[in-house]
Design a protein around this motif. Sequence first.
Motif, mmCIF file in Angstrom:
data_model
loop_
_atom_site.group_PDB
_atom_site.id
_atom_site.type_symbol
_atom_site.label_atom_id
_atom_site.label_comp_id
_atom_site.label_asym_id
_atom_site.label_seq_id
_atom_site.Cartn_x
_atom_site.Cartn_y
_atom_site.Cartn_z
ATOM 1 N N GLU A 42 0.830 -1.204 0.000
ATOM 2 C CA GLU A 42 0.000 0.000 0.000
ATOM 3 C C GLU A 42 0.862 1.251 0.000
ATOM 4 O OE1 GLU A 42 -3.422 0.342 0.134
ATOM 5 O OE2 GLU A 42 -3.718 -1.825 0.004
ATOM 6 N N TYR A 43 0.594 2.144 -0.946
ATOM 7 C CA TYR A 43 1.128 3.497 -0.872
ATOM 8 C C TYR A 43 0.310 4.397 -1.782
ATOM 9 C CZ TYR A 43 3.859 7.694 -1.220
ATOM 10 O OH TYR A 43 4.239 9.016 -1.204
ATOM 11 N N VAL A 44 -0.351 5.347 -1.167
ATOM 12 C CA VAL A 44 -1.111 6.366 -1.886
ATOM 13 C C VAL A 44 -0.450 7.696 -1.562
ATOM 14 C CG1 VAL A 44 -3.358 7.461 -2.179
ATOM 15 C CG2 VAL A 44 -3.225 5.000 -1.710
ATOM 16 N N ASP A 45 -0.052 8.440 -2.611
ATOM 17 C CA ASP A 45 0.631 9.709 -2.368
ATOM 18 C C ASP A 45 -0.350 10.800 -1.936
ATOM 19 O OD1 ASP A 45 -0.587 10.748 -4.688
ATOM 20 O OD2 ASP A 45 1.214 10.522 -5.914
ATOM 21 N N LYS A 46 0.171 11.990 -1.677
ATOM 22 C CA LYS A 46 -0.646 13.099 -1.178
ATOM 23 C C LYS A 46 -1.724 13.536 -2.164
ATOM 24 C CE LYS A 46 3.084 14.852 1.678
ATOM 25 N NZ LYS A 46 4.069 15.904 1.882
ATOM 26 N N LYS A 47 -1.509 13.229 -3.437
ATOM 27 C CA LYS A 47 -2.490 13.589 -4.461
ATOM 28 C C LYS A 47 -3.530 12.494 -4.662
ATOM 29 C CE LYS A 47 0.767 16.493 -6.964
ATOM 30 N NZ LYS A 47 1.489 16.690 -8.230
ATOM 31 N N GLY A 48 -3.409 11.406 -3.912
ATOM 32 C CA GLY A 48 -4.371 10.318 -4.005
ATOM 33 C C GLY A 48 -4.033 9.243 -5.025
ATOM 34 N N LYS A 49 -2.848 9.321 -5.639
ATOM 35 C CA LYS A 49 -2.456 8.307 -6.621
ATOM 36 C C LYS A 49 -1.965 7.051 -5.899
ATOM 37 C CE LYS A 49 0.457 7.455 -10.605
ATOM 38 N NZ LYS A 49 -0.356 6.961 -11.629
ATOM 39 N N ASP A 50 -2.508 5.916 -6.303
ATOM 40 C CA ASP A 50 -2.173 4.628 -5.694
ATOM 41 C C ASP A 50 -0.964 4.026 -6.386
ATOM 42 O OD1 ASP A 50 -2.078 2.153 -4.498
ATOM 43 O OD2 ASP A 50 -3.991 1.461 -5.305
ATOM 44 N N HIS A 51 0.230 4.321 -5.880
ATOM 45 C CA HIS A 51 1.456 3.748 -6.437
ATOM 46 C C HIS A 51 1.628 2.293 -6.009
ATOM 47 C CE1 HIS A 51 2.907 7.523 -8.050
ATOM 48 N NE2 HIS A 51 2.591 8.107 -6.899
ATOM 49 N N GLY A 52 0.967 1.915 -4.959
ATOM 50 C CA GLY A 52 1.021 0.532 -4.513
ATOM 51 C C GLY A 52 0.493 -0.438 -5.553
ATOM 52 N N LEU A 53 -0.397 0.052 -6.409
ATOM 53 C CA LEU A 53 -0.968 -0.788 -7.463
ATOM 54 C C LEU A 53 0.118 -1.378 -8.356
ATOM 55 C CD1 LEU A 53 -3.500 -1.812 -8.985
ATOM 56 C CD2 LEU A 53 -3.400 0.306 -10.310
#
Length: 136
Positions: free
Chosen positions: A80-91
């Motif tokens: 899981e990692y969602v950045d401050k802009k709401g983008k799910d990099h964890g995907l």
Amino acid sequence: PWGPHGKLMHEICGCAWRDNESYRQIMGVIARRMEDKEHNWRHVYKSMLLLEHLIKNGPPKLIDELRANLDVLQKLKFFEYVDKKGKDHGLNVRNRAQILVNLLQDDDTIRMERAKARANATKYGGVSSDQMRFQG
């Protein structure tokens, strides 16, 4: 997402074949990178891209080692990692982990991918951009 360049992965793969010490160092760095969290998701993702390259091109012992530690990749399917802009990099990490788990659980696909990699290695000898320029 971007990842390591093919030439660099090829050089790392050559080192993995060269000797046990180089192999251990490479796998140690990958293992440490795979433990990175959240905002370092790129470290994890790039490590998995390199692992896929090594599965297809590297020493066969790597496959056995990865299978013995499959739980690490299984856990990354829930990264899981969602950045401050709401983008799910964890995907990106979750998808790549699933690809690697599937690959490691399928002997036929590994054999096919390794054969394809060997064929491509001899097929594509390096040609520089200078050699490709039109001589007219």
